[in-house]
Structure formats: C-alpha cells, structure tokens
Scaffold this motif. Structure first.
Motif, PDB file in Angstrom:
ATOM      1  N   VAL A  33       5.531 -13.764 -10.974  1.00 20.42           N
ATOM      2  CA  VAL A  33       6.051 -12.517 -10.411  1.00 20.42           C
ATOM      3  C   VAL A  33       4.873 -11.671  -9.972  1.00 20.42           C
ATOM      4  O   VAL A  33       3.962 -11.398 -10.740  1.00 20.42           O
ATOM      5  N   THR A  34       4.880 -11.271  -8.707  1.00 20.98           N
ATOM      6  CA  THR A  34       3.821 -10.409  -8.195  1.00 20.98           C
ATOM      7  C   THR A  34       4.463  -9.140  -7.651  1.00 20.98           C
ATOM      8  O   THR A  34       5.549  -9.182  -7.062  1.00 20.98           O
ATOM      9  N   PRO A  35       3.833  -8.028  -7.826  1.00 22.55           N
ATOM     10  CA  PRO A  35       4.401  -6.786  -7.297  1.00 22.55           C
ATOM     11  C   PRO A  35       4.378  -6.785  -5.770  1.00 22.55           C
ATOM     12  O   PRO A  35       3.516  -7.405  -5.146  1.00 22.55           O
ATOM     13  N   ALA A  36       5.342  -6.110  -5.187  1.00 22.13           N
ATOM     14  CA  ALA A  36       5.408  -6.023  -3.732  1.00 22.13           C
ATOM     15  C   ALA A  36       4.263  -5.145  -3.224  1.00 22.13           C
ATOM     16  O   ALA A  36       3.907  -4.159  -3.860  1.00 22.13           O
ATOM     17  N   PRO A  37       3.682  -5.505  -2.087  1.00 24.69           N
ATOM     18  CA  PRO A  37       2.609  -4.668  -1.544  1.00 24.69           C
ATOM     19  C   PRO A  37       3.162  -3.322  -1.083  1.00 24.69           C
ATOM     20  O   PRO A  37       4.351  -3.174  -0.815  1.00 24.69           O
ATOM     21  N   ALA A  38       2.296  -2.358  -0.975  1.00 22.00           N
ATOM     22  CA  ALA A  38       2.700  -1.020  -0.534  1.00 22.00           C
ATOM     23  C   ALA A  38       3.272  -1.089   0.879  1.00 22.00           C
ATOM     24  O   ALA A  38       2.745  -1.769   1.742  1.00 22.00           O
ATOM     25  N   GLY A  39       4.371  -0.432   1.100  1.00 25.09           N
ATOM     26  CA  GLY A  39       4.988  -0.401   2.413  1.00 25.09           C
ATOM     27  C   GLY A  39       5.860  -1.606   2.704  1.00 25.09           C
ATOM     28  O   GLY A  39       6.299  -1.794   3.834  1.00 25.09           O
ATOM     29  N   ALA A  40       6.129  -2.430   1.714  1.00 22.94           N
ATOM     30  CA  ALA A  40       6.962  -3.617   1.936  1.00 22.94           C
ATOM     31  C   ALA A  40       8.413  -3.190   2.138  1.00 22.94           C
ATOM     32  O   ALA A  40       8.894  -2.243   1.525  1.00 22.94           O
ATOM     33  N   THR A  41       9.092  -3.887   3.011  1.00 22.76           N
ATOM     34  CA  THR A  41      10.495  -3.578   3.276  1.00 22.76           C
ATOM     35  C   THR A  41      11.394  -4.500   2.465  1.00 22.76           C
ATOM     36  O   THR A  41      10.975  -5.570   2.029  1.00 22.76           O
TER      37      THR A  41
END
Length: 59
Positions: A33-41
């Motif tokens: 599990v990786t966090p979503a990058p900033a600004g991901a839709t």
C-alpha cells in the motif's frame, strides 16, 4: 501421554505458523500500500454496459 502432548503441541504450532503465513499472503495479495501522490484524482468510473441483447461473440 507424552506422545499425545507432543503431537498436540506440534499440531498447534503448525496451525499457528500456517495461519501467520496465510495472513501475510492475504495482506500482500494486492501489493504494498502506497499513499496517493499530492493532487491525485479519484479513479474514473467504468463505462456502463451496452443495452444490446446480442451477447454471442461468435455472430
């Protein structure tokens, strides 16, 4: 009696080890599990199926 206790202990040990291995495999089944990058839709919805009733791919 000693053999029975030893077999019971071995069985419980194997059951716990098997459950731990299975739990690890289930936890990693989808990958890390990786966090979503900033600004991901958000993911886009899939299109609805067509309204045709002809579902035979060989026609």
């Amino acid at each position: 009696m000693t053999v029975t206790r030893a077999l019971r202990t071995a069985f419980v040990t194997v059951a716990i080890a098997g459950a731990a291995v299975f739990g690890t495999q289930v936890a990693q089944a989808d990958g890390p599990v990786t966090p979503a990058p900033a600004g991901a839709t958000a993911p886009q919805p899939t299109p609805t199926p067509s309204t045709t009733t002809d579902t035979n791919p060989w026609d």
